[in-house]
Design a protein around this motif. Structure first.
Motif, PDB file in Angstrom:
ATOM      1  N   GLN A 117       0.845  -1.195   0.000  1.00 45.22           N
ATOM      2  CA  GLN A 117       0.000   0.000   0.000  1.00 45.22           C
ATOM      3  C   GLN A 117       0.881   1.246   0.000  1.00 45.22           C
ATOM      4  OE1 GLN A 117      -2.333  -0.675   3.638  1.00 45.22           O
ATOM      5  NE2 GLN A 117      -4.189  -0.770   2.357  1.00 45.22           N
ATOM      6  N   GLY A 118       0.639   2.126  -0.970  1.00 46.06           N
ATOM      7  CA  GLY A 118       1.242   3.439  -0.962  1.00 46.06           C
ATOM      8  C   GLY A 118       0.172   4.465  -0.662  1.00 46.06           C
ATOM      9  N   VAL A 119       0.599   5.694  -0.457  1.00 46.24           N
ATOM     10  CA  VAL A 119      -0.369   6.790  -0.310  1.00 46.24           C
ATOM     11  C   VAL A 119       0.083   7.956  -1.179  1.00 46.24           C
ATOM     12  CG1 VAL A 119      -0.981   6.155   2.064  1.00 46.24           C
ATOM     13  CG2 VAL A 119       0.761   7.912   1.674  1.00 46.24           C
ATOM     14  N   ASN A 120      -0.893   8.743  -1.582  1.00 50.12           N
ATOM     15  CA  ASN A 120      -0.622  10.011  -2.249  1.00 50.12           C
ATOM     16  C   ASN A 120      -1.269  11.103  -1.404  1.00 50.12           C
ATOM     17  OD1 ASN A 120       0.259  11.821  -4.236  1.00 50.12           O
ATOM     18  ND2 ASN A 120      -1.637  11.642  -5.402  1.00 50.12           N
ATOM     19  N   TYR A 121      -0.454  11.813  -0.602  1.00 52.21           N
ATOM     20  CA  TYR A 121      -1.000  12.903   0.205  1.00 52.21           C
ATOM     21  C   TYR A 121      -1.521  13.987  -0.728  1.00 52.21           C
ATOM     22  CZ  TYR A 121       1.705  10.836   4.040  1.00 52.21           C
ATOM     23  OH  TYR A 121       2.218   9.977   4.983  1.00 52.21           O
ATOM     24  N   ALA A 122      -2.768  14.378  -0.527  1.00 50.43           N
ATOM     25  CA  ALA A 122      -3.313  15.478  -1.321  1.00 50.43           C
ATOM     26  C   ALA A 122      -2.527  16.751  -1.012  1.00 50.43           C
ATOM     27  CB  ALA A 122      -4.794  15.671  -1.002  1.00 50.43           C
ATOM     28  N   ARG A 123      -2.534  17.645  -1.964  1.00 52.37           N
ATOM     29  CA  ARG A 123      -1.882  18.949  -1.782  1.00 52.37           C
ATOM     30  C   ARG A 123      -2.375  19.602  -0.499  1.00 52.37           C
ATOM     31  NH1 ARG A 123      -2.530  24.344  -4.711  1.00 52.37           N
ATOM     32  NH2 ARG A 123      -4.282  23.495  -5.873  1.00 52.37           N
ATOM     33  N   GLY A 124      -1.450  19.960   0.381  1.00 47.52           N
ATOM     34  CA  GLY A 124      -1.808  20.646   1.620  1.00 47.52           C
ATOM     35  C   GLY A 124      -2.120  19.740   2.790  1.00 47.52           C
ATOM     36  N   THR A 125      -2.188  18.440   2.593  1.00 44.91           N
ATOM     37  CA  THR A 125      -2.478  17.528   3.714  1.00 44.91           C
ATOM     38  C   THR A 125      -1.345  17.573   4.737  1.00 44.91           C
ATOM     39  OG1 THR A 125      -3.839  15.993   2.430  1.00 44.91           O
ATOM     40  CG2 THR A 125      -2.723  15.096   4.364  1.00 44.91           C
ATOM     41  N   TRP A 126      -1.723  17.761   5.999  1.00 37.48           N
ATOM     42  CA  TRP A 126      -0.720  17.719   7.065  1.00 37.48           C
ATOM     43  C   TRP A 126      -0.354  16.273   7.343  1.00 37.48           C
ATOM     44  CZ3 TRP A 126       1.812  21.894   8.486  1.00 37.48           C
ATOM     45  CH2 TRP A 126       1.209  23.148   8.286  1.00 37.48           C
ATOM     46  N   HIS A 127       0.951  15.988   7.326  1.00 39.98           N
ATOM     47  CA  HIS A 127       1.399  14.611   7.536  1.00 39.98           C
ATOM     48  C   HIS A 127       2.759  14.612   8.231  1.00 39.98           C
ATOM     49  CE1 HIS A 127       3.213  15.849   3.700  1.00 39.98           C
ATOM     50  NE2 HIS A 127       4.207  15.018   3.977  1.00 39.98           N
ATOM     51  N   HIS A 128       3.084  13.479   8.823  1.00 38.78           N
ATOM     52  CA  HIS A 128       4.379  13.318   9.487  1.00 38.78           C
ATOM     53  C   HIS A 128       5.385  12.777   8.471  1.00 38.78           C
ATOM     54  CE1 HIS A 128       7.377  11.822  12.382  1.00 38.78           C
ATOM     55  NE2 HIS A 128       6.872  12.724  13.193  1.00 38.78           N
ATOM     56  N   PRO A 129       6.659  13.142   8.597  1.00 37.86           N
ATOM     57  CA  PRO A 129       7.677  12.480   7.774  1.00 37.86           C
ATOM     58  C   PRO A 129       7.560  10.964   7.906  1.00 37.86           C
ATOM     59  CG  PRO A 129       8.650  14.348   8.932  1.00 37.86           C
ATOM     60  CD  PRO A 129       7.233  14.206   9.458  1.00 37.86           C
ATOM     61  N   VAL A 130       7.960  10.284   6.849  1.00 40.27           N
ATOM     62  CA  VAL A 130       7.747   8.832   6.741  1.00 40.27           C
ATOM     63  C   VAL A 130       8.326   8.086   7.952  1.00 40.27           C
ATOM     64  CG1 VAL A 130       9.831   8.572   5.301  1.00 40.27           C
ATOM     65  CG2 VAL A 130       8.005   6.863   5.177  1.00 40.27           C
ATOM     66  N   LEU A 131       7.543   7.116   8.457  1.00 40.44           N
ATOM     67  CA  LEU A 131       7.946   6.290   9.595  1.00 40.44           C
ATOM     68  C   LEU A 131       7.971   4.834   9.161  1.00 40.44           C
ATOM     69  CD1 LEU A 131       5.795   7.872  12.471  1.00 40.44           C
ATOM     70  CD2 LEU A 131       8.275   8.066  12.168  1.00 40.44           C
ATOM     71  N   VAL A 132       9.129   4.198   9.334  1.00 40.51           N
ATOM     72  CA  VAL A 132       9.268   2.799   8.916  1.00 40.51           C
ATOM     73  C   VAL A 132       9.529   1.918  10.121  1.00 40.51           C
ATOM     74  CG1 VAL A 132      10.078   3.434   6.620  1.00 40.51           C
ATOM     75  CG2 VAL A 132      11.759   3.030   8.455  1.00 40.51           C
ATOM     76  N   LEU A 133       9.288   0.629   9.954  1.00 38.15           N
ATOM     77  CA  LEU A 133       9.373  -0.328  11.053  1.00 38.15           C
ATOM     78  C   LEU A 133      10.599  -1.232  10.943  1.00 38.15           C
ATOM     79  CD1 LEU A 133       5.579  -1.249  11.159  1.00 38.15           C
ATOM     80  CD2 LEU A 133       6.819   0.382  12.599  1.00 38.15           C
ATOM     81  N   GLN A 134      11.142  -1.363   9.735  1.00 39.37           N
ATOM     82  CA  GLN A 134      12.383  -2.118   9.545  1.00 39.37           C
ATOM     83  C   GLN A 134      13.560  -1.136   9.629  1.00 39.37           C
ATOM     84  OE1 GLN A 134      12.398  -5.460   9.373  1.00 39.37           O
ATOM     85  NE2 GLN A 134      10.189  -5.202   9.702  1.00 39.37           N
ATOM     86  N   PRO A 135      14.779  -1.642   9.807  1.00 40.96           N
ATOM     87  CA  PRO A 135      15.930  -0.726   9.928  1.00 40.96           C
ATOM     88  C   PRO A 135      16.010   0.268   8.780  1.00 40.96           C
ATOM     89  CG  PRO A 135      16.588  -2.939  10.566  1.00 40.96           C
ATOM     90  CD  PRO A 135      15.168  -3.048  10.067  1.00 40.96           C
ATOM     91  N   GLN A 136      15.789  -0.215   7.540  1.00 37.85           N
ATOM     92  CA  GLN A 136      15.750   0.699   6.395  1.00 37.85           C
ATOM     93  C   GLN A 136      14.675   0.243   5.418  1.00 37.85           C
ATOM     94  OE1 GLN A 136      19.762   1.294   4.748  1.00 37.85           O
ATOM     95  NE2 GLN A 136      19.742   3.188   5.922  1.00 37.85           N
ATOM     96  N   GLN A 137      13.898   1.173   4.908  1.00 42.17           N
ATOM     97  CA  GLN A 137      12.890   0.861   3.896  1.00 42.17           C
ATOM     98  C   GLN A 137      12.918   1.969   2.846  1.00 42.17           C
ATOM     99  OE1 GLN A 137       9.962  -0.614   7.395  1.00 42.17           O
ATOM    100  NE2 GLN A 137       8.901  -0.374   5.452  1.00 42.17           N
ATOM    101  N   CYS A 138      12.833   1.544   1.588  1.00 40.27           N
ATOM    102  CA  CYS A 138      12.860   2.499   0.479  1.00 40.27           C
ATOM    103  C   CYS A 138      11.467   2.691  -0.118  1.00 40.27           C
ATOM    104  CB  CYS A 138      13.827   2.027  -0.612  1.00 40.27           C
ATOM    105  SG  CYS A 138      15.559   2.201  -0.149  1.00 40.27           S
ATOM    106  N   PHE A 139      11.263   3.876  -0.667  1.00 38.61           N
ATOM    107  CA  PHE A 139       9.994   4.240  -1.291  1.00 38.61           C
ATOM    108  C   PHE A 139      10.272   4.970  -2.595  1.00 38.61           C
ATOM    109  CE2 PHE A 139       9.350   3.936   3.192  1.00 38.61           C
ATOM    110  CZ  PHE A 139       8.080   3.427   3.349  1.00 38.61           C
ATOM    111  N   LEU A 140       9.424   4.712  -3.589  1.00 35.69           N
ATOM    112  CA  LEU A 140       9.403   5.578  -4.756  1.00 35.69           C
ATOM    113  C   LEU A 140       8.478   6.739  -4.426  1.00 35.69           C
ATOM    114  CD1 LEU A 140      10.701   5.511  -7.617  1.00 35.69           C
ATOM    115  CD2 LEU A 140       8.424   4.994  -8.468  1.00 35.69           C
ATOM    116  N   VAL A 141       8.934   7.955  -4.669  1.00 41.03           N
ATOM    117  CA  VAL A 141       8.187   9.159  -4.301  1.00 41.03           C
ATOM    118  C   VAL A 141       7.924   9.988  -5.560  1.00 41.03           C
ATOM    119  CG1 VAL A 141       8.303  11.329  -3.009  1.00 41.03           C
ATOM    120  CG2 VAL A 141       9.119   9.194  -1.974  1.00 41.03           C
TER     121      VAL A 141
END
Lengths: 166, 166
Positions: A117-141
């Motif tokens: 599952q990915g997300v696309n934050y709508a323009r202006g949506t308040w959100h926290h910087p990405v939080l991951v559960l494994q030591p390192q996780q990569c995302f296409l942005v």
């Protein structure tokens, strides 16, 4: 004593006020390429043209923070949407809030996304910087490049901090 | 007897005439999110605004064709770029050619991409539909949605077919 923030499952319906969930489940399917490829069409829409912006693709390599994590701030991108899609099949966390110029800490929500599952934050949506559960996780942005200031950050009063324990 | 098409490694340099290679290797890095995230910035640029287009995100689930595969045609998207990034760490094949209204079969090339390399076909680049080596491989795709006809296909004379044996 920092109050906890409950983790909720991520679905299109609950996330609709904040943006789009990028997942094949329940998506429009089209067969293409002589029947060899299934296209799950238009799962997210880049909204980046404000102020002369265009869409760019980047890769984020996120490192795990020390849990429990205190949510102390949120950010928004006033000029464009921002999409994240995980490049490994690992769960991750999506934290959002509501508000215009400033997010209301009473509206904070934390969604547990699957590795599909990915997300696309709508323009202006308040959100926290990405939080991951494994030591390192990569995302296409997929987000906006262009003129103008496209980042706002708001820090909460310590009494409004919320704690995430995955 | 169909002549073989040689497989070449995929690098930014060899692929430059056809578009962008999306990979962290050699990319611009920015530390963000209080040092918890490394951003490999602007690895690809969506070029989709012709004719009022916008960028959308889709997922392609590609099934393996029976190898050896004969390259019998190429396609192009005259109104927009199209980016593919693999969602599993598996190799895949990128076939391109040169030409304006019609690709020249003498220019066909096949690149072997790693599972950590995506490509962004430049607007109008002649390319083959995605070719995967595992039974099924998924890709995040960023391309154009909008008015107008954005797909051209050209089929080669059988004498110009080329064979891929990975």
């Amino acid at each position: 004593m920092i109050r906890p923030l409950r983790l909720e499952p991520l679905t299109r319906e609950v996330f609709a006020p904040y943006g789009e969930v990028i997942e094949t489940f329940g998506a429009e399917r089209r067969m293409i390429n002589e029947g060899t490829t299934e296209r799950f069409h238009a799962l997210a829409h880049a909204d980046v043209s404000a102020g002369g912006g265009t869409a760019i693709l980047s890769i984020f390599q996120a490192s795990r923070r020390r849990f429990p994590v205190a949510v102390r701030m949120l950010e928004q991108h006033p000029l464009g949407s921002q999409a994240f899609y995980p490049l490994s099949d690992d769960e991750w966390l999506v934290v959002v809030g509501e508000g215009n110029d400033t997010p209301d800490p009473a509206t904070l929500r934390c969604f547990r996304a699957t590795g599909r599952q990915g997300v696309n934050y709508a323009r202006g949506t308040w959100h926290h910087p990405v939080l991951v559960l494994q030591p390192q996780q990569c995302f296409l942005v997929v987000d906006r490049e262009g003129p103008g200031s496209n980042l706002s950050e708001r820090f909460f009063d310590p009494a409004d901090h919320r704690l995430i324990s995955p």
